[in-house]
Scaffold this active site. Structure first.
Site, PDB file in Angstrom:
ATOM      1  N   ASP A 173      12.089  -4.020 -30.665  1.00  0.00           N
ATOM      2  CA  ASP A 173      12.707  -4.814 -30.334  1.00  0.00           C
ATOM      3  C   ASP A 173      13.479  -5.234 -31.693  1.00  0.00           C
ATOM      4  OD1 ASP A 173      11.328  -4.764 -27.632  1.00  0.00           O
ATOM      5  OD2 ASP A 173      11.471  -6.767 -27.014  1.00  0.00           O
ATOM      6  N   HIS A 185       7.738  -4.874 -33.493  1.00  0.00           N
ATOM      7  CA  HIS A 185       9.620  -5.707 -33.619  1.00  0.00           C
ATOM      8  C   HIS A 185       9.750  -4.711 -35.039  1.00  0.00           C
ATOM      9  CE1 HIS A 185       8.508  -8.358 -30.984  1.00  0.00           C
ATOM     10  NE2 HIS A 185       9.057  -8.992 -30.593  1.00  0.00           N
TER      11      HIS A 185
HETATM   12 ZN   LIG Z   1      13.145 -10.287 -28.879  1.00  0.00          ZN
END
Ligand SMILES: [Zn+2]
Length: 276
Positions: free
Chosen positions: A61, A207
């Site tokens: 992400d 992430h």
């Molecule tokens: Zn996010």
């Protein structure tokens, strides 16, 4: 579509207030609240997927990052692994070539909003703008519109899920494995958490904007492969969903069908940190 600002905003806020906070899904970021997916919405929201086979989806992400995402793409290519990137529209506009590369190399690109706001606290009109702008940026970069949405912080109301699904056709993708890598606990911790929590059908959140996450990935992917996991995109994982209970407990215990699977681990407490 912009006159759609509803007097429902207050109502939505009320609903959000009532439902937020009861959410068992782990929070990635600050102030994360996420409502439990309603059982009458199969096919719209996924925390994980029941599959017959050791399929998992790695998701990354908040990118693309100018430096880290290309590194990750190199690693994924070396492993012949397809992943899913939930990108921020602002970052896509800044680095469309990275998103284009990811798509070209077989990864899936999902919408993660334009600027990472909390949908659960926003008007429909503003949510709609966030989604359209990002949808357009992804289309410009890759030639294809996304079919998946991950709301920032996992925060979205049941009503938002319904209208967004109706209007954009998105499936709403959450996760069941969260190493809390945004808190930067170090690569070893990220590795261990992912290895401990991942099951067949898991959707693994991390992430590609944190150096420690990228550092953790070589050993994490090696170890997941050694355990026999096979990597697919989120859409492939959903398509692989089984339609009836599986016999083999070694595969996916309790298999039923593609359906909402709320995460059982209310692990992370919201903190004051902001993910990006
Ligand atoms: Zn996010």
């Amino acid at each position: 579509m912009f006159f759609y600002r509803l007097p429902l905003f207050c109502f939505a806020t009320l609903i959000a207030t009532l439902w937020l906070g009861a959410e068992p899904t782990p929070a990635t970021h600050e102030a994360t609240h996420e409502e439990r997916a309603a059982p009458d919405e199969p096919g719209i929201t996924f925390n994980s997927v029941h599959v017959a086979g050791a399929y998992i989806a790695m998701t990354f992400d908040d990118g693309p990052s100018a430096t880290l995402t290309p590194k990750l793409l190199d690693l994924l290519a070396a492993h012949h692994i397809k992943a899913t990137f939930f990108v921020i529209g602002e970052n896509v506009a800044e680095h469309p070539e990275i998103v284009a590369r990811a798509a070209r190399e077989g990864h899936e690109i999902g919408n993660h909003s334009w600027s990472h706001p909390n949908f659960g606290k926003m008007s429909d009109e503003n949510v709609r703008r966030q989604l359209w702008r990002t949808d357009d940026a992804i289309k410009n970069a890759t030639g294809k519109r996304p079919t998946l949405l991950r709301p920032p912080y996992g925060s979205i109301t049941a009503r938002e899920k319904r209208w967004i699904h109706h209007e954009f056709g998105y499936q709403i993708i959450l996760w069941d494995v969260d190493p809390n890598d945004w808190k930067r606990p170090g690569p070893a911790v990220v590795h261990n958490r992912i290895l401990q929590e991942t099951r067949p059908g898991s959707i693994v959140l991390s992430h590609d904007i944190h150096p420690g996450t990228i550092e953790a990935m070589p050993s994490t992917l090696d170890a997941l492969e050694a355990k026999g996991f096979k990597f697919v995109t989120v859409s492939e994982l959903i398509r692989a969903a089984t339609a009836r209970p599986a016999r083999s407990p070694a595969e996916a215990p309790g298999n039923v069908r593609a359906a909402v699977t709320p995460s059982p681990s209310p692990t992370s407490a919201p903190s004051g940190d902001q993910a990006q």
